[in-house]
Enzyme design. Sequence first.
Site, short mmCIF file in Angstrom:
data_model
loop_
_atom_site.label_atom_id
_atom_site.label_comp_id
_atom_site.label_asym_id
_atom_site.label_seq_id
_atom_site.Cartn_x
_atom_site.Cartn_y
_atom_site.Cartn_z
N LYS A 79 0.84 -1.63 0.16
CA LYS A 79 0.09 0.22 -0.12
C LYS A 79 0.86 1.25 0.08
CE LYS A 79 -4.52 1.65 2.45
NZ LYS A 79 -5.02 2.09 3.76
N SER A 154 -9.75 2.37 2.85
CA SER A 154 -8.80 2.43 1.91
C SER A 154 -7.98 1.79 1.15
CB SER A 154 -8.37 3.61 3.17
OG SER A 154 -7.84 2.90 3.86
N SER A 178 -9.85 -0.41 6.73
CA SER A 178 -8.82 -0.68 5.58
C SER A 178 -8.69 -1.40 4.98
CB SER A 178 -8.61 0.73 5.80
OG SER A 178 -9.15 1.71 4.67
N1 GLN Z 1 -13.48 4.23 6.09
C1 GLN Z 1 -12.66 4.49 7.27
C2 GLN Z 1 -12.34 6.20 7.37
O1 GLN Z 1 -13.04 6.88 6.24
C3 GLN Z 1 -11.27 3.79 7.43
C4 GLN Z 1 -10.31 3.57 6.91
C5 GLN Z 1 -9.17 3.66 7.58
O2 GLN Z 1 -9.33 2.43 7.65
N2 GLN Z 1 -7.82 4.02 6.45
O3 GLN Z 1 -11.80 7.06 8.40
#
Ligand code: GLN
Length: 492
Positions: A79, A154, A178
């Site tokens: 990532k 994400s 995410s």
């Molecule tokens: N969707 C969640 C957010 O927008 C989690 C994102 C994540 O786990 N990085 O914060």
Amino acid sequence: MTDLHRLSIRELSEGLKQAQFSSRELTEHYLKRIAKIDAKVKSYVTVTAEQALVEADAADAAIKSGNAHALAGIPLAHKDIFCTQGIKTTAGSKMLDNFISPYDATVVAKAKAAGLVTLGKVNMDEFAMGSTSESSYFGATGNPWALDHVPGGSSGGSAAAVAADLAPIATGTDTGGSIRQPASFCGLTGLKPTYGRVSRFGMIAYASSLDQGGPMARSAEDCAYLMNVIAGHDAKDSTSVDKEVDDYVANLNGTAVKGLRIGIPKQYFNVAGLDADVKTRVEESLKKLEEMGATLVEIDLNMTEAYVPTYYLIAPAEASSNLSRYDGVRYGYRCENPKDILDLYKRSRSEGFGAEVQRRILIGTYALSAGYYDAYYVKAQKVRRLIQQDFLKAFENVDVIAAPSAPTTAYKIGANLSPTEMYLGDIYTLAVNLAGLPAINAPVGFDKDSLPVGLQLIGNYWSESQLLSIVHQYQQNTDWHTKRAAIAEENA
Ligand code: GLN
């Protein structure tokens, strides 16, 4: 061999050891697939072809010498939130477009030390804020199961790359879902470890008390292999925990499900917005686990309604502090011709950050400001403690807790959900991070549009081996994890 991308990590490891193919052949195979297929999926932000081949040759030499790590020579994608020395690390942001880290994140360093080959860096929501990967400065990534749908976020690039067989495994990070949600949207297995199990050093910070890295792969077994490489204490991360690391592969066994008490939170299956197909598939998977010897126990998680508001105060508060370092001075984007220092800060940050990141910086700064700190931030911290206690109470009677990973399957690209709609889609994943618990997503079938559905199992602290074993045994008795999207069947 034309089907190297169909092999599991164990098969790749054995094939390399027995010289059925070399790491160079395997790496070239993946690079060829990326060159052909990723134009459609758009999972990679940076492909490091040349360096990958150098690493592959080094792995081949190590394998020949007979003392290579089990994963030496196997390619992976990181990532683009993990710092990689000499390779761009963007966190999906214009702010860090052109940022080249002077050092490797610990996760990256460990992967390198084991001889894994880096294929490149994959797309993500900007600074990991989002659930679709659309907030990336580099554009949207397609879901391999339906390219006009999002892969989730994400860690959407990680999920899409693995689901399209453009990498056998990938790293992801999970601050509020995410790893689990994109794994769910793309039909993969993804593990969010206990907070402190995987080093955050060199992982670009979003919300430091919630961020945790982990593996994304086709199966629990593949995840276990990558966990063996990345888990462990790191003196460079004060929140990483100095606790013995399991051998996640050796611990995989066929006896995890018999006698297992699985908690079914009443509140979770009555959430407004829970898609009927998702509910059915998850219930079917639980039935299967029951047939395999588990007992389903109804439980209460009374704090469910507090998950979204609590997370969406704490995460932006921490983000507003973490992201204050991007000031256009030392590194990162700097605006053209600033009038003075204030103009430099203001324009660099307005031009360098996208809309969602700015929204969160504003919410977080507000929640932390004098006068509102007690009413919002301190209150959210107290509720966070209650959420954790809710789980600990539940674990007195059950071994793991089951939930969907997401209330829906993958959204369409450009669906343009309002921030609130999008945040509500995180209902099943946020609490795990607030409590610091481990959880895993396993694919358990498809909805009426042939999009993958995921089951989430939440474990008590340090139960990664147990979670991996349960899913491993489920996967030995079902074949959802072996299904491949049509695009993954294409040959390069
Ligand atoms: N969707 C969640 C957010 O927008 C989690 C994102 C994540 O786990 N990085 O914060």
